[in-house]
Every structure is written in C-alpha cells, then in structure tokens.
Scaffold this motif. Structure first.
Motif, PDB file in Angstrom:
ATOM      1  N   THR A  31       0.803  -1.229  -0.065  1.00 17.76           N
ATOM      2  CA  THR A  31      -0.017   0.107  -0.168  1.00 17.76           C
ATOM      3  C   THR A  31       0.942   1.151   0.021  1.00 17.76           C
ATOM      4  O   THR A  31       0.609   2.123  -0.615  1.00 17.76           O
ATOM      5  CB  THR A  31      -1.064  -0.036   1.383  1.00 17.76           C
ATOM      6  OG1 THR A  31      -1.826  -1.305   1.030  1.00 17.76           O
ATOM      7  CG2 THR A  31      -1.905   1.046   1.336  1.00 17.76           C
ATOM      8  N   LEU A  32       2.032   1.186   0.778  1.00 23.07           N
ATOM      9  CA  LEU A  32       2.740   2.280   0.871  1.00 23.07           C
ATOM     10  C   LEU A  32       3.587   2.639  -0.419  1.00 23.07           C
ATOM     11  O   LEU A  32       3.538   3.741  -0.924  1.00 23.07           O
ATOM     12  CB  LEU A  32       3.912   2.228   1.968  1.00 23.07           C
ATOM     13  CG  LEU A  32       3.310   2.511   3.513  1.00 23.07           C
ATOM     14  CD1 LEU A  32       4.498   2.190   4.268  1.00 23.07           C
ATOM     15  CD2 LEU A  32       2.947   3.529   3.508  1.00 23.07           C
ATOM     16  N   GLY A  33       3.986   1.485  -1.091  1.00 21.36           N
ATOM     17  CA  GLY A  33       4.551   1.657  -2.294  1.00 21.36           C
ATOM     18  C   GLY A  33       3.585   2.086  -3.574  1.00 21.36           C
ATOM     19  O   GLY A  33       4.183   2.856  -4.161  1.00 21.36           O
ATOM     20  N   ALA A  34       2.176   1.591  -3.337  1.00 24.92           N
ATOM     21  CA  ALA A  34       1.409   2.124  -4.319  1.00 24.92           C
ATOM     22  C   ALA A  34       1.134   3.717  -4.265  1.00 24.92           C
ATOM     23  O   ALA A  34       1.108   4.598  -5.196  1.00 24.92           O
ATOM     24  CB  ALA A  34       0.015   1.287  -4.430  1.00 24.92           C
ATOM     25  N   ILE A  35       0.970   4.195  -3.039  1.00 21.55           N
ATOM     26  CA  ILE A  35       0.832   5.657  -2.548  1.00 21.55           C
ATOM     27  C   ILE A  35       2.138   6.439  -3.223  1.00 21.55           C
ATOM     28  O   ILE A  35       2.076   7.474  -3.834  1.00 21.55           O
ATOM     29  CB  ILE A  35       0.573   5.785  -1.210  1.00 21.55           C
ATOM     30  CG1 ILE A  35      -0.581   5.229  -1.022  1.00 21.55           C
ATOM     31  CG2 ILE A  35       0.512   7.484  -0.801  1.00 21.55           C
ATOM     32  CD1 ILE A  35      -1.122   5.326   0.649  1.00 21.55           C
ATOM     33  N   ALA A  36       3.330   5.850  -2.752  1.00 20.03           N
ATOM     34  CA  ALA A  36       4.757   6.702  -3.347  1.00 20.03           C
ATOM     35  C   ALA A  36       4.566   6.580  -4.660  1.00 20.03           C
ATOM     36  O   ALA A  36       5.283   7.645  -5.078  1.00 20.03           O
ATOM     37  CB  ALA A  36       5.758   5.624  -2.512  1.00 20.03           C
ATOM     38  N   ALA A  37       4.341   5.575  -5.444  1.00 24.44           N
ATOM     39  CA  ALA A  37       4.355   5.624  -6.936  1.00 24.44           C
ATOM     40  C   ALA A  37       3.721   6.791  -7.279  1.00 24.44           C
ATOM     41  O   ALA A  37       4.054   7.424  -8.368  1.00 24.44           O
ATOM     42  CB  ALA A  37       4.138   4.120  -7.346  1.00 24.44           C
ATOM     43  N   ILE A  38       2.387   6.978  -6.805  1.00 21.50           N
ATOM     44  CA  ILE A  38       1.340   7.775  -7.347  1.00 21.50           C
ATOM     45  C   ILE A  38       2.031   9.408  -7.105  1.00 21.50           C
ATOM     46  O   ILE A  38       1.877  10.065  -8.122  1.00 21.50           O
ATOM     47  CB  ILE A  38      -0.079   7.782  -6.707  1.00 21.50           C
ATOM     48  CG1 ILE A  38      -0.646   6.717  -7.434  1.00 21.50           C
ATOM     49  CG2 ILE A  38      -0.644   8.994  -7.022  1.00 21.50           C
ATOM     50  CD1 ILE A  38      -1.107   6.683  -8.945  1.00 21.50           C
ATOM     51  N   VAL A  39       2.639   9.609  -5.814  1.00 19.33           N
ATOM     52  CA  VAL A  39       2.984  10.771  -5.312  1.00 19.33           C
ATOM     53  C   VAL A  39       4.210  11.300  -6.072  1.00 19.33           C
ATOM     54  O   VAL A  39       4.305  12.258  -6.740  1.00 19.33           O
ATOM     55  CB  VAL A  39       3.316  10.745  -4.030  1.00 19.33           C
ATOM     56  CG1 VAL A  39       3.957  12.141  -3.364  1.00 19.33           C
ATOM     57  CG2 VAL A  39       1.904  10.464  -3.152  1.00 19.33           C
ATOM     58  N   THR A  40       4.934  10.362  -6.414  1.00 20.00           N
ATOM     59  CA  THR A  40       6.378  10.566  -7.166  1.00 20.00           C
ATOM     60  C   THR A  40       6.211  10.489  -8.507  1.00 20.00           C
ATOM     61  O   THR A  40       7.048  11.488  -9.235  1.00 20.00           O
ATOM     62  CB  THR A  40       7.294   9.710  -6.486  1.00 20.00           C
ATOM     63  OG1 THR A  40       7.234   8.403  -6.934  1.00 20.00           O
ATOM     64  CG2 THR A  40       7.386   9.917  -5.073  1.00 20.00           C
TER      65      THR A  40
END
Length: 292
Positions: A31-40
């Motif tokens: 979940t953290l990886g998916a959020i980080a990918a969208i943000v970055t």
C-alpha cells in the motif's frame, strides 16, 4: 453404529493455515509503495500502483481469525488440506476455502419423550447432554449437518435406553430409572457416544432431567405408590410392636412381676398388639376385679 463400509471416514489432520501478521505487513508495504508511486511519478506511477493494489487486495482476501476453541477446515477445490486450530490472525491463499467449526462445549436438553419402559408402562423422559466437536473434519465431511445429527441421535439413544429399565421396583435388584439415575446416565452416554462417533463428536455428560409416568396412568400409579408406602409403614409398625411385646413379656418374667400362663400371655399379646398397631388411640377398660 458401524458405518465404515457406507462412507469414507475422514481423519482430522493439523495444518493448512499460516500466521497472518507477516502477510499483513506485506499488505502495508504494498500500500505504501502504491501511494509513493502515485505521489512521485504521477500518472506514470499507475504502472506500479495497479499491480500493488491488486496483489494487496488478493492477499487481504486470505485473512481470517480464530478464537480459542475454534477451528478452520481448509479445503482446496474440494480436497481436504488440514485443520487450523491456532488462534489469532491467520492467512491462506484466497483460492483456499475456509470453514469454521466451533469446538466449544454445547449443552442440549431434549424434549420430553413419551416411551415405554421395560415393563411396557408409558412414561415421559428427557435428558440433558453435554457434547463438543472433537474431530472437525468428521463433523463437516462425514455427516450432512452434525448439530442436527446429534440432536436426532440424542432422542434415539434416550428412547432405546429407557426401554432397558423399569420405571421403579426392578426385579432381582436390577437398576431402575427412578432410583439409579447415575447408572442410567452412564448407559445413555455410552450408547450415544457410539452413535455420534461417526460425526467426530464427544459426549462429556448425560443426565436425566425429567422422569414421570404418562398422564393416562399417572393417577393409577400414584395410588399404587401410596398403597406400597402404607404397606411398608405397616410392616415396620408390626415389626416394632412384636419386638416391644416380646421385650415386655421377657421383663415381666425375669423380674417376677406376675406369673402368666399361656392363655393369659396370648391375651396380653393380643391386647398390646391392638394398642401398638391401631390407627386410633386405644380406649382402655379398667378392670376392678381380679386378673382371673
């Protein structure tokens, strides 16, 4: 009840589940990886976000929890894989089916059944049964509905057990339903255990909860019991009176109070027995003349 040739007995085996906390941590990281990918990465991050979200969702579908005295039977496309009895957060792949089975103790009180005792007298009887599932695989796979199955077998075993004993006054010292409840309960437990073993059920306790004559003969049986009680009481009264008369004659003779011939002794015995055994108080007659 031998059903070994009718069905394939299922044997309970441990296993099938895994600890869920490590998989929960993996879901958190995805979940953290998916959020980080969208943000970055913005829209380009969807290439990472979508797979991570799908994997996390599939992992979430495999979680389940177990409480104390609860089991989960794990099945893969109809094939039994094992029984998980470890409490807490558990996990299996989402394509595995999980069926929970309670291993807690259950208490069942049967309805009052009308049956005939050993002598053919109609009676009403009910029992309390304490049982639990000891083999979850048998409970699920060897019978259709184990709870309904147990309830039906309780009624069947209770009827069969009641037919083996008389309500009361057994012949030659045989146990009876009324006076030997513990023996009857043990017989019921043994019979019931043999009947429900196929369902992986253990019978812990059985007790009679209700026992009475059927209404159509209850009045007649009550009169019989009252008559038997009166006879038993009379027997004790007569036995006590005979002892008292014997003691009185012995003391009169040993102390030399009076010398009675056999005829006078018989008259004295008759009078004492009348006084001691009569339902009403005796009305004495005072003799002002001589004894003879």
């Amino acid at each position: 009840m031998d059903t070994g040739q009718a069905i394939n007995r299922t044997q309970d085996k441990m296993g099938g589940g895994n600890g869920g906390w490590s998989w929960l941590l993996l879901v958190f990281l995805l979940t953290l990886g998916a959020i980080a990918a969208i943000v970055t990465l913005g829209r380009a991050g969807l290439i990472v976000t979508i797979p991570c979200s799908v994997i996390a969702a599939l992992i979430l579908c495999g979680f389940y929890t177990l409480q104390p005295n609860q089991a989960a039977v794990v099945i893969l496309f109809g094939d039994y894989k094992g029984t998980d009895r470890v409490t807490g957060l558990r996990w299996v792949p989402f394509w595995y089916e999980r069926k929970k089975v309670s291993l807690r103790v259950r208490n069942v009180t049967s309805e009052a059944l009308k049956v005939n005792d050993q002598r053919g007298n109609p009676i009403e009887i009910a029992a309390n049964v304490v049982w639990r599932v000891s083999d979850s695989a048998r409970a699920l796979f060897d019978v259709d509905d184990y709870a309904v199955f147990v309830n039906i077998q309780i009624e069947t075993a209770l009827r069969e057990t009641a037919r083996q004993y008389a309500y009361d006054h057994g012949e030659d010292g045989q146990p009876t339903l009324r006076d030997d409840a513990e023996i009857v309960g043990q017989r019921l437990r043994s019979d019931l255990q043999s009947r429900v073993d196929v369902a992986g059920v253990t019978i812990d306790e059985t007790h009679l909860m209700h026992l009475a004559y059927a209404p159509e003969i209850a009045g007649s049986m009550l009169k019989r019991q009252q008559a038997e009680a009166v006879i038993a009481a009379r027997q004790k009264i007569v036995a006590g009176a005979v002892g008292m008369v014997e003691q009185a004659l012995d003391q009169l003779s040993s102390r030399g109070v009076v010398d009675l011939d056999e005829e006078r002794k018989a008259a004295m015995v008759s009078n004492l027995l009348v006084v001691l055994c009569a339902d009403r108080e005796a009305q004495p007659v005072v003799n002002t003349g001589t004894l003879y």
